[in-house]
Design an enzyme around this catalytic site. Structure first.
Site, PDB file in Angstrom:
ATOM      1  N   ASN B 414       0.817  -1.194   0.000  1.00  0.00           N
ATOM      2  CA  ASN B 414       0.000   0.000   0.000  1.00  0.00           C
ATOM      3  C   ASN B 414       0.860   1.256   0.000  1.00  0.00           C
ATOM      4  OD1 ASN B 414      -1.854   2.009   0.392  1.00  0.00           O
ATOM      5  ND2 ASN B 414      -2.982   0.976   1.992  1.00  0.00           N
ATOM      6  N   ASP B 415       1.518   1.515   1.109  1.00  0.00           N
ATOM      7  CA  ASP B 415       2.258   2.778   1.233  1.00  0.00           C
ATOM      8  C   ASP B 415       3.369   2.918   0.191  1.00  0.00           C
ATOM      9  OD1 ASP B 415       0.671   3.504   3.375  1.00  0.00           O
ATOM     10  OD2 ASP B 415       1.945   2.446   4.795  1.00  0.00           O
TER      11      ASP B 415
END
Lengths: 97, 489
Positions: B414-415
């Site tokens: 995600n990040d």
């Protein structure tokens, strides 16, 4: 302070040199190897077990014996677990052709 | 029990031990050096392990104190060695590859505790030899003062390392949640000053009780807990690396205490190498160590984005649509993240890769420097499932390739693919180097839900037109993709 430095020259030289050796060894390592490297270093500081063996081998009263025994067990965990885990990680890398 | 009696004189025995320590020290330096290159790493680890083994047995059989006395209590020493080896071996062999980071943390904590216990026993020894008057002894001469200072240093660092490592272990296992007390920084600084102040006052003889060392030990343990508690789970690898170097320093203090060079060298090496490794890890995330330690990243930062978070609709697809996208692509890049590791999906992803390759699709893996939970962790996991090493491409090399990529498959990451790191200067991850996934023609994001990533921030990538969300457990979804692809033939 000056007395302290003069009396412990060997250690202080060793300290300074080893700090630079440590830095030199780690720089330029690909990030792929950071995890195994951390794990390997983790096993090496398990050398603290030598201290626990000495303290255990000289212990006389019961409480020191008990504490010493725990210290030896924990130190061994650090050494054995550390090296075995590192080896398992590196085994993965070896498989590639 | 004088086991080597008769063979060598006492002096010769001690000299042999010094040579053994010298060899061990060399193996540590050499081993650490070899761990720095993929080709020699495994041998390096074994060489260091060999050095450790001879140092341990050399100490047991050859060590003598100033009075020429050999160690006794050998039955307890061997009992401890056998017990520790059995537990350490079993635990280390059984642990899942995904749980490696917390395992390292756990073993590190054991080393810290060992160092703290040594100080404690030596202190008891000192007190019992002082005829009930430690102050008088301290006042007498520099040596006791030095020894007492070293004991405190080893005790404090070892205790912090132990407590901190166990908390880090708990966090990575998901058993302990991030928790920030109000005024946490003030409490931590105050506690730290109290620890140093109490230790100093005992060493200098201003404040004297024989139990002071235990009070300081207790406070140091508490400090270790409070130190790690507020730091976000995503930053645990950095913390573990830092605590690792702490334990190295604690071991070095032990070496100082016993005038033991192998402990000193092993300890300082790890202390310095570990500190540098910590900084390198921070650099990979484009953050400073201070920022990691007091930034409360992921703890309280989530609030900021509420009002102005990315808006829009998310396009959800099913495995069948996703598999068609993949099948007719020329080039697919897979971005594996921690979600893949948690779902134990590294084997299925390899199966998917082989299947796509057999259809003539070019498949590569994009490895972010902090993919997984530690630098290099993802490489280990994928190597475990026989993914070809040449297919794992590091961030700098893969980023220019995204523009010519048909489909990017993001699995549980995600990040590291959040464009906000480049565009939104208010984002907590602003400045972190990311994979330029948004340049690809299509993106499939495999994710359990729309929950934010570890950093606690929204990802606008998910709302883009080119992005297709495939919701579900990574392993189930990958298995479904594989099944779809097979049924299409």
């Amino acid at each position: 302070m000056i007395d302290f430095i003069a009396n412990n020259q060997n250690f202080i030289y060793l300290l300074i040199l080893m700090i630079f050796v440590g830095i030199e060894l780690i720089s330029h390592v690909p990030s792929v190897l950071h995890t195994p490297l951390m794990s390997g270093a983790n096993a090496i500081h398990g050398v603290v077990i030598i201290g626990s063996i000495i303290v255990m081998g000289q212990a006389e009263e019961t409480i020191s014996l008990i504490l010493g025994f725990i210290a030896v067990v924990l130190g061994t965990l650090n050494v054995v677990g550390g090296f075995v885990v590192t080896d398992r990680m590196l085994e993965m890398f070896k498989k590639r052709k | 029990m004088d086991l080597s009696n008769g063979l060598w004189s006492k002096k010769e025995q001690m000299n042999i031990l010094y040579v053994i320590y010298l060899i061990s020290s060399l193996t540590f330096i050499l081993g650490l050096k070899m761990l720095g290159s993929p080709k020699t790493a495994r041998r390096g680890n074994l060489i260091a392990a060999f050095g450790m083994t001879i140092a341990i047995f050399g100490t047991i059989f050859l060590y003598q104190d100033e009075g020429g006395m050999h160690l006794h209590n050998l039955e307890f020493i061997f009992g401890g060695l056998v017990l520790g080896t059995a537990i350490g071996w079993i635990v280390a062999k059984k642990v899942q590859m995904t749980a490696m980071p917390q395992m390292v943390s756990f073993f590190n904590g054991m080393g810290g505790a060992c160092a703290a216990l040594i100080s404690m026993i030596e202190y008891r020894h000192l007190v019992s030899h002082s005829d009930g008057d430690l102050i008088a002894m301290v006042e007498q001469g520099g040596e006791v003062l030095t020894r007492l200072s070293i004991m405190y240093a080893g005790l404090i660092i070892g205790s912090i390392s132990f407590a901190g490592s166990i908390i880090a272990y708990g966090k990575l296992e998901g058993k302990i949640k991030d928790k920030v007390l109000p005024g946490q920084q003030v409490i931590n600084i105050g506690l730290f000053l109290a620890i140093v102040g109490l230790a100093l006052s005992n060493v200098m003889g201003w404040l004297h009780t024989d139990t002071m060392l235990y009070i300081v030990a207790g406070l140091a343990l508490l400090y270790g807990v409070l130190f790690v508690m507020p730091i976000g789970g995503a930053d645990m690898p950095v913390v573990i690396s830092l605590l690792n170097s702490f334990t190295g320093v604690a071991a070095a203090f032990g070496g100082f205490l016993y005038d033991n060079k192998v402990m000193l060298i092993g300890g300082i090496l790890v202390g310095s190498a570990g500190t540098l490794l910590t900084i390198v890890m921070c650099d990979a995330m484009n953050r400073s160590l201070l920022n990691v330690l007091i930034g409360n990243f992921g703890g309280s930062s989530a609030g900021g984005g509420d009002g102005e978070g990315p808006q829009g609709t998310v396009k959800a697809v099913n495995p069948s649509d996703a598999s068609i996208l993949l099948k007719y692509a020329k080039k697919v890049v897979i971005v594996p993240g921690y979600g893949l590791a948690v779902a134990q999906a590294q084997h299925v992803v390899h199966e998917l890769e082989e299947l796509l390759e057999s259809e003539g699709v070019e498949v590569k893996y994009a490895i972010h420097p902090v993919a997984g939970r530690m630098p290099g962790h993802m490489n280990v996991l994928l190597a475990e499932s026989n993914v070809d090493y040449d297919k794992l491409i590091e961030m700098e090399d893969i980023n220019p390739e995204f523009a010519t990529t048909d489909v990017v498959l993001v699995i549980g990451a995600n990040d590291v693919v959040n464009p906000a790191a480049k565009t939104d200067s208010s984002s907590p991850i602003y400045g972190m180097p990311i994979l330029d996934v948004e340049n690809a023609r299509q993106t499939i994001v495999m994710k359990r839900s729309m929950n934010a990533g570890y950093a606690g921030i929204e990802n606008e990538l998910f709302y883009r037109d080119k992005t297709n969300m495939l919701f579900g457990d990574a392993k189930k979804m990958l298995t479904a993709l594989v099944a779809e692809l097979k049924s299409m033939n």
